[in-house]
Enzyme design. Structure first.
Site, short mmCIF file in Angstrom:
data_model
loop_
_atom_site.label_atom_id
_atom_site.label_comp_id
_atom_site.label_asym_id
_atom_site.label_seq_id
_atom_site.Cartn_x
_atom_site.Cartn_y
_atom_site.Cartn_z
N ARG A 1 -45.09 8.90 -27.39
CA ARG A 1 -46.01 9.62 -26.51
C ARG A 1 -46.11 11.09 -26.91
O ARG A 1 -47.22 11.67 -26.96
CB ARG A 1 -45.55 9.49 -25.06
N LEU B 1 -36.69 0.49 -22.50
CA LEU B 1 -38.11 0.76 -22.59
C LEU B 1 -38.51 1.55 -21.36
O LEU B 1 -37.93 1.35 -20.28
CB LEU B 1 -38.92 -0.55 -22.61
N ASP B 2 -39.49 2.45 -21.50
CA ASP B 2 -40.00 3.16 -20.34
C ASP B 2 -40.55 2.16 -19.33
O ASP B 2 -41.02 1.08 -19.70
CB ASP B 2 -41.12 4.13 -20.74
N ARG B 3 -40.53 2.57 -18.08
CA ARG B 3 -41.04 1.69 -17.02
C ARG B 3 -42.48 1.25 -17.28
O ARG B 3 -42.84 0.09 -17.05
CB ARG B 3 -40.95 2.43 -15.67
#
Length: 319
Positions: free
Chosen positions: A243, A141-143
């Site tokens: 995104r 997962l992205d930060r």
């Protein structure tokens, strides 16, 4: 021996345990002989200096529990000493058994160290669980993204999870708040995504015909005057897929500092939204070892839930 300066390792024999079973022999050697170039690993495999149960094997051979691996003398680089990851607060565990852990990752925490981050979720989890012999991320997962993350505790589980993910057999659904009024109750977004580097050397993704096929399914959950809460199901798992897909359609994620509306983000920060509104809310898949159907949900974190609650209140007050 190689000509790499460092510590010498004598001939040794390793018995493969459950944690390493299922791993390719080349990957296993790279893991236990950090600092040795891949070219040297492949050379000692081709030359037959590495033996499994007394026999030569190809680099693609997958180890089985109980295999005995002969490893020739090699030199490995001296490890760079870095401060160990602090134990920190216990990570929220949604599910755990002998094969895997599902955690509810907090926003702002990287899943692993690197790129200027000393440590992440996986390093912290290893400190918190020293009795567990293997802990490896099944996906990422992205930060800035919060929510459900799978960590494997066995090599066989990790391999099976990777197969499930590659075959699209893990259902992943995210909740996100976007700027604008989304109209369609359900919409399939199929736009190829291409990675590129900015002039400053930062990694970015954009929609482009030469990119990799990417598929998101977007469902409208709730709508306000200027914002929409969406559920996005990923059919592919490209970098920054949600995104980029939504921004490409004119609906940037609230709080997104890479692809979003930066003036809007500044205003939202003053109104209480201090992070990107993206949360991995649901996971469904078959258990990698037993085949049991598993399904998990993680509620929106308080800071996101309170923000959308405030949106409703503000709209009623103004309307």
């Amino acid at each position: 021996m190689t000509t790499i300066e460092g510590k010498s390792i004598a001939v040794r024999h390793e018995r493969i345990d459950e944690a390493s079973a299922g791993q390719r022999i080349d990957n296993y050697l790279q893991r236990i002989a950090k600092g040795v170039p891949k070219s040297h690993i492949y050379r000692i495999l081709r030359s037959g200096e590495v033996r499994v149960n007394g026999r030569r094997v190809q680099q693609t051979y997958r180890l089985a529990e109980g295999d005995e691996v002969r490893i020739p003398p090699i030199r490995v680089a001296e490890p760079v000493r870095s401060a160990p990851a602090p134990a920190g607060k216990p990570l929220p565990v949604v599910y755990e058994d002998d094969a895997l852990i599902v955690i509810d990752k907090p926003a702002g925490k990287a899943v692993h160290g690197g790129s200027g981050v000393s440590y992440g979720v996986i390093e912290q989890l290893r400190v918190q669980r020293p009795e567990v012999r293997m802990l490896e991320l099944a996906h990422r997962l992205d930060r800035e993204t919060s929510g459900l993350l799978i960590v494997a505790k066995k090599r066989s589980a990790l391999t099976a999870l990777h197969d499930l993910l590659r075959e699209g057999c893990v259902e992943k659904r995210y909740l996100t708040l976007v700027a604008g009024r989304w109209s369609n109750p359900l919409q399939h977004v199929k736009a190829p995504l291409l990675k590129y580097l900015t002039a400053e050397g930062e990694r970015r993704v954009r929609v482009g015909d030469e990119g990799k096929p990417s598929h998101s399914i977007v469902r409208l959950v709730k709508r306000w005057r200027d914002y929409s809460l969406l559920e996005v199901e990923l059919k592919t798992g490209r970098t920054h897929q949600i995104r980029v897909h939504l921004t490409h359609l004119g609906f940037p994620l609230c709080g997104d500092d890479k692809y979003g509306d930066f003036a809007l983000n500044k205003r939202l920060e003053g109104e209480g939204l201090k992070r990107m509104f993206l949360h991995a809310a649901r996971l469904s898949f078959q258990h990698p070892l037993t085949g049991e159907a598993l399904s998990f949900e993680a509620a929106l974190p308080p800071e996101l839930q309170s923000f959308i609650d405030a949106l409703g209140v503000a709209e009623k007050t103004s309307g």
